[in-house]
Scaffold this active site. Structure first.
Site, PDB file in Angstrom:
ATOM      1  N   SER A 181      11.269  48.258 -43.522  1.00 23.94           N
ATOM      2  CA  SER A 181      10.437  47.832 -42.657  1.00 23.94           C
ATOM      3  C   SER A 181       9.606  49.066 -42.105  1.00 23.94           C
ATOM      4  CB  SER A 181      11.563  48.763 -40.706  1.00 23.94           C
ATOM      5  OG  SER A 181      12.414  47.774 -41.252  1.00 23.94           O
TER       6      SER A 181
ATOM      7  N   VAL B 192      19.855  57.097 -66.278  1.00 26.53           N
ATOM      8  CA  VAL B 192      20.618  58.124 -66.578  1.00 26.53           C
ATOM      9  C   VAL B 192      22.236  57.806 -67.078  1.00 26.53           C
ATOM     10  CG1 VAL B 192      21.667  60.511 -65.854  1.00 26.53           C
ATOM     11  CG2 VAL B 192      18.860  59.870 -65.630  1.00 26.53           C
TER      12      VAL B 192
ATOM     13  N   CYS C  21      -8.356  37.447 -56.255  1.00 27.68           N
ATOM     14  CA  CYS C  21      -7.241  37.356 -55.445  1.00 27.68           C
ATOM     15  C   CYS C  21      -7.763  36.844 -53.815  1.00 27.68           C
ATOM     16  CB  CYS C  21      -6.182  37.792 -53.804  1.00 27.68           C
ATOM     17  SG  CYS C  21      -5.193  38.021 -53.491  1.00 27.68           S
TER      18      CYS C  21
ATOM     19  N   ILE D 191      20.980  58.191 -48.285  1.00 27.81           N
ATOM     20  CA  ILE D 191      19.398  58.480 -47.214  1.00 27.81           C
ATOM     21  C   ILE D 191      19.510  56.836 -47.007  1.00 27.81           C
ATOM     22  CG2 ILE D 191      16.867  59.761 -48.192  1.00 27.81           C
ATOM     23  CD1 ILE D 191      19.509  61.321 -48.145  1.00 27.81           C
TER      24      ILE D 191
ATOM     25  N   HIS E 269      10.054  56.940 -37.744  1.00 30.57           N
ATOM     26  CA  HIS E 269      10.701  56.785 -36.370  1.00 30.57           C
ATOM     27  C   HIS E 269      10.131  58.254 -36.163  1.00 30.57           C
ATOM     28  CE1 HIS E 269      12.562  53.029 -36.834  1.00 30.57           C
ATOM     29  NE2 HIS E 269      12.573  53.414 -38.394  1.00 30.57           N
TER      30      HIS E 269
END
Ligand code: FAD
Lengths: 416, 487
Positions: B47, B172, B405, B341, B51
């Site tokens: 989003s 990895v 664009c 996380i 926060h």
């Protein structure tokens, strides 16, 4: 370099609408006209439409898209109407008695003053987001028009095996074109119970090549992480939800979307021009003037057309009325009456009219109808009535009317 | 075998934040990433909210890093020229039964150190957002919005400019602990060694930890689907408005979110799924999002929905538990594990980077570089510049006049700069995230063919070598017919 230009009429867009509007203005006696287009050549979307079928009404011949466009471009050149290409209009500002238009081109900036502006920017294709295409977003999802440009103008094939979602005209044309280039078109799917494109395109582009058209069919999911690897489709039940029991997976590497066009009205919105929520084009008068005096609209920026001949005709009219605006022959005190799209009519352009004028109404019905009668009435008075043995939403209907002097409330268009 | 002091696995916002933090010190650092570019994981699919820190239990790592991260954002974004706005947020209670929850969030926020919190009444709410529903709200002025991929890309470019190596398209697959060095092997067979490993692999940090023989908890992917709306609606929303969270929800509830670009987002939904690569949007959720969107924004029309996308939360709490776990940040003998996380990971990233630097200092003495400059300057978008600056630029480079664009107003010069800024293989998504071409309302319908042409003629990238998001992801089938004139 910052170049300053003064013109009477500035036309934005050099597709068939822009060039015809310029010719209409020229015929009405205006000499100070400028056309601007962001593409590297004039002609608009027709440049990529290398198939035939254009000009059947206007020239009684089947021209290719570029041929049709070139006729009006040549006329503009002959009549000394300048066309600036590779030039992008980014801002329009309304002044007291003129508009200031800002544009940029390779190596230069433009600042243009114009007394009237004709909007002829065309439309863009609806995207995967606009139709809420579910599933993943790998490479290989194109709108049909984008694939068409790549194929016809840039020598680039987007994929080998494709499913076309939506049965709009560009999708149908691309079904044939991709097949002719050796790609396999697995299917065309359509949510409605009737196709979105013209009948002749269903016959010539699908039936002739045995490409199945699945009506009343929705998309369950697009599959593939890196490149499209398939799509799951399912028929719709009567409550319009997906019938998952009868879903089927189709292997393909490409999905083309042909799900409708949206008039490109961002510049119009920046002038606070009123937009019709159905057509998504400006609300116009019988003279094709928008809610901003001095700004006119024609072609696909006003309403999505299916036949270019009608675009040219509409645009010529916008060119002529813009000239009468510039020459001051415009009484802005005229009272406006609205036109109401009634029973089984999806929309009607123009949306407002003035008494004692003549104009052409463009409209579409909401569903396929046999033995249709379209009537235009005011209060209880019948103004015009037309019969059609069959009509459907994919066909634009045009009716010329003379608006009487004394109107009571709005005009109504109904179909039964 | 290339040897580093620190090897960071994962080029998301966490990995790149750490890379930039470390770039200020005399260390040999590298970031290794399995995808073609930075920010191809969670960090571009969220989003973008910075926060305030009201939602997290006092004493948790989420509370600590959210509040400290939030404080750091303003300066960070101005240093890196990244779009950021502190627009504030209302957490709205609709009925009296929800008032205690508001009070609880207020007390919790104050305890966490969130500045300027206020509980406000309906009248004050109307002043902040005309037309908003609800009876009472918690107002947190420190809540902000940021461009998540602009931030991640800027962090990476800044780190790279100060000596950090970036290694792309290398996954990895093996990690061996050889007393004072870790030896890493990739799927393609490359070998790298490092004194310290940072596991910032997002959804995959559990698997990376397992490779190193560390017993880490497992990650449950939880999908959030979104709609992106046309910029036309930008002015409808003055600040962020969230409903008061329910008791067991593990997301924050579907809502509208402003973005720094002016597109409003509807979402995210909240569904546990099996597959960590499954970024599909679904018929059911999209229909729900549309419905809620129409309720929240009555002027919405169907052509305002320009795109849908999904992001995956790396959750530590299994589906039957739901809710949120805390971040885990642990040093296992020079293998630093970052796991779980999820939100507010973006907010927390600058603060987490500081903690990681402190952990590294326990193993390697850190010396500041003398010439480290915290700033990364970048030209604003051409069409947003004042006219005299436009004139100057266009005289230097005529390509500034050519708009590629049309929806976002991005010029050929800007597209080419984006192409040249990409550190790994050139991809369409890489171009898109760097200059916004293809990100507007037509979603590349107009400019993708033009970009194909520009890549071909200006950078010698043939049609066959043009990729969407990586080398497994070809844009086109190929040329229709041979273009060589000599046949
Ligand atoms: C729907 C949603 C909404 C959110 N909203 C917000 C918000 O508003 N505010 C906020 O603060 N936070 C928000 N978050 C949280 C935030 O987005 C994440 O916390 C943050 O982006 C995590 O970054 P990361 O670097 O850990 O992960 P990622 O960005 O996923 O980076 C990890 C990288 O590691 C790479 N990798 C994995 N395995 C390997 C391997 N074996 N070898 C090499 N490379 C590997 C991956 O390819 C990936 O690029 C949201 C998250 C979601 C899902």
């Amino acid at each position: 370099m910052n170049e300053k230009i003064n013109v009477s009429i500035l036309i934005i867009g050099a597709g068939p609408a822009g060039t015809a509007a310029a010719l209409g203005a020229k015929e009405a006696g205006e000499d100070s006209i400028l056309i601007i287009d962001r593409d590297t050549r004039a002609g608009g979307i027709l440049n990529q439409c290398i198939h035939d079928g254009f000009g059947l009404m206007r020239y009684k011949r089947a021209l290719s898209g570029p041929e049709y466009a070139q006729l009006d471009i040549d006329s503009c050149h002959k009549k000394n109407i300048p066309i600036l290409t590779d030039t992008y209009v980014h801002t329009i500002i309304k002044g007291d008695d003129h508009f200031t238009i800002k544009a940029i081109a390779t190596g230069r900036l433009y600042s243009i003053k114009a007394k009237a502006v004709i909007l002829a920017m065309g439309c863009r294709e609806r995207t995967a987001g606009a139709i809420s295409l579910p599933g993943s977003r790998p490479a290989g999802i194109y709108t049909a028009g984008t694939a068409q440009r790549l194929l016809n103008m840039q020598n680039t094939l987007v994929g080998r095996s494709c499913v076309i979602v939506g049965s709009g005209d560009i999708g149908l044309i691309m079904a044939r074109r991709m097949t002719l280039e050796g790609a396999k078109v697995q299917a065309v799917t359509e949510l409605q119970s009737y196709p979105g494109g013209l009948d002749r395109n269903i016959r010539q582009c699908l039936d002739d090549f045995d490409i199945p058209l699945y009506l009343e069919t929705g998309i369950v999911s697009v599959h593939g992480n890196d490149r499209v690897c398939g799509i799951t489709i399912a028929p719709l039940r009567s409550d319009r939800t997906l019938d998952m029991k009868n879903s089927q997976y189709i292997t393909c590497d490409t999905i083309l979307l042909s799900v409708g066009l949206i008039p490109e009205n961002e510049l119009s919105r920046s002038l606070d021009i009123a937009i019709d929520p159905i057509t998504q084009g400006p609300i116009v008068t019988g003279d094709l003037m928008t809610s901003c005096p001095g700004v006119f609209a024609c072609g696909n920026v006003l309403q999505v057309h299916d036949i270019v001949d009608l675009v040219s005709e509409e645009a010529k009219r916008a060119g002529r009325t813009a000239v009468s605006f510039v020459s001051g022959a415009y009484a802005d005190t005229k009272e406006l009456f609205s036109i109401y799209a009634g029973e089984k009519i999806r929309y009607c352009v123009p949306q407002v009219i003035t008494p004692s004028s003549t104009t052409t109404l463009s409209l579409r019905v909401t569903e396929p109808i046999t033995d249709a009668t379209i009537s235009i009435t005011n209060d209880a008075t019948l103004i015009k009535k037309r019969r059609y043995s069959f009509t459907q939403p994919s066909e634009m209907i045009q009716i010329e009317i003379s608006v009487p002097e004394n109107l009571v409330g709005s005009l109504e268009v109904n179909c039964e | 075998m290339e040897q580093y002091d620190v090897l960071i696995i994962g080029a998301g916002v966490i990995g790149t934040s750490i890379a930039r933090e470390l770039s200020a010190y005399d260390l040999k650092t590298a970031v290794i990433e399995k995808e073609a570019d930075v920010c191809f994981g969670i960090s571009s699919r969220n989003s973008g909210v910075v926060h305030s820190g009201i939602h997290y239990a006092p004493g948790s790592l989420r509370a600590l890093h959210a509040v400290r991260g939030n404080e750091l954002f303003e300066e960070l974004c101005s240093q890196l020229t990244v779009p950021y706005e502190r627009i504030g947020k209302l957490t709205v209670a609709f009925e009296e039964s929800q008032f205690p929850t508001l009070e609880k969030l207020y007390t919790q926020g104050v305890e966490n150190g969130v500045p300027d919190l206020q509980i406000i009444d309906a009248k004050r709410m109307q002043e902040l957002q005309p037309g908003v529903g609800g009876a009472r709200a918690l107002y947190s002025p420190s809540t902000g919005i940021v461009g998540p991929y602009e931030l991640t890309i800027a962090l990476a470019e800044h780190a790279h400019a100060h000596g950090v190596d970036f290694i792309f398209t290398e996954e990895v697959v093996s990690i061996k602990n050889r007393s004072d060095l870790y030896e890493i092997q990739t799927k393609k067979g490359s070998q790298i060694s490092a004194k310290i490993i940072i596991d910032a692999a997002g959804l995959y940090s559990d698997s990376i930890a397992h490779l190193a023989g560390i017993d880490s908890p497992r990650i449950y992917p939880c999908r959030g689907e979104y709609y992106v709306l046309d910029k036309r609606l930008e002015d409808e929303l003055q600040l962020l408005i969230y409903p008061v969270p329910g008791n067991h929800s593990s997301g924050l509830g579907i809502h509208l979110t402003n973005t720094v670009e002016g597109n409003i987002l509807i979402g995210p939904s909240n569904d546990y799924i099996e597959n960590k690569e499954d970024l599909s949007t679904t018929v059911q959720i999209l229909a729900r999002l549309r419905e809620e969107g129409h309720e929240l924004l009555p002027s919405l029309t169907s052509s305002d929905f320009i795109r849908s996308f999904a992001g995956l939360r790396p959750k530590l709490t299994p589906p039957e538990v739901g809710g949120f776990g805390d971040f885990i940040i642990e040093d296992h003998d020079r293998f630093i594990l970052l796991i779980g996380i999820e939100s507010p990971g973006l907010t927390a990233s600058p603060s987490i980077a500081i903690s990681i630097r402190e952990m590294i200092a326990n193993h390697i003495p850190l010396a500041l570089k003398k010439d480290w400059d915290p700033s990364l300057t970048r030209e604003e978008r051409f069409l947003e510049l004042p006219e005299d600056r436009q004139e100057q630029l266009i005289a230097e480079d005529p390509d500034y006049g050519s708009v590629v664009c049309r929806c976002e107003g991005i010029t050929k010069a800007e597209v080419l700069q984006a192409v040249d800024r990409i550190m790994g293989p050139v991809t369409y998504i890489g171009i898109k995230l760097r200059c916004r071409a293809m990100m507007g309302r037509c979603q590349g319908g107009f400019c993708a063919p033009r970009i194909a042409e520009i890549l071909k003629t200006e950078r010698d990238i043939t049609i066959d070598e043009q990729f969407y998001k990586g080398i497994e992801s070809p844009m086109f089938e190929g040329l229709l017919r041979e273009e060589s004139p000599h046949e």
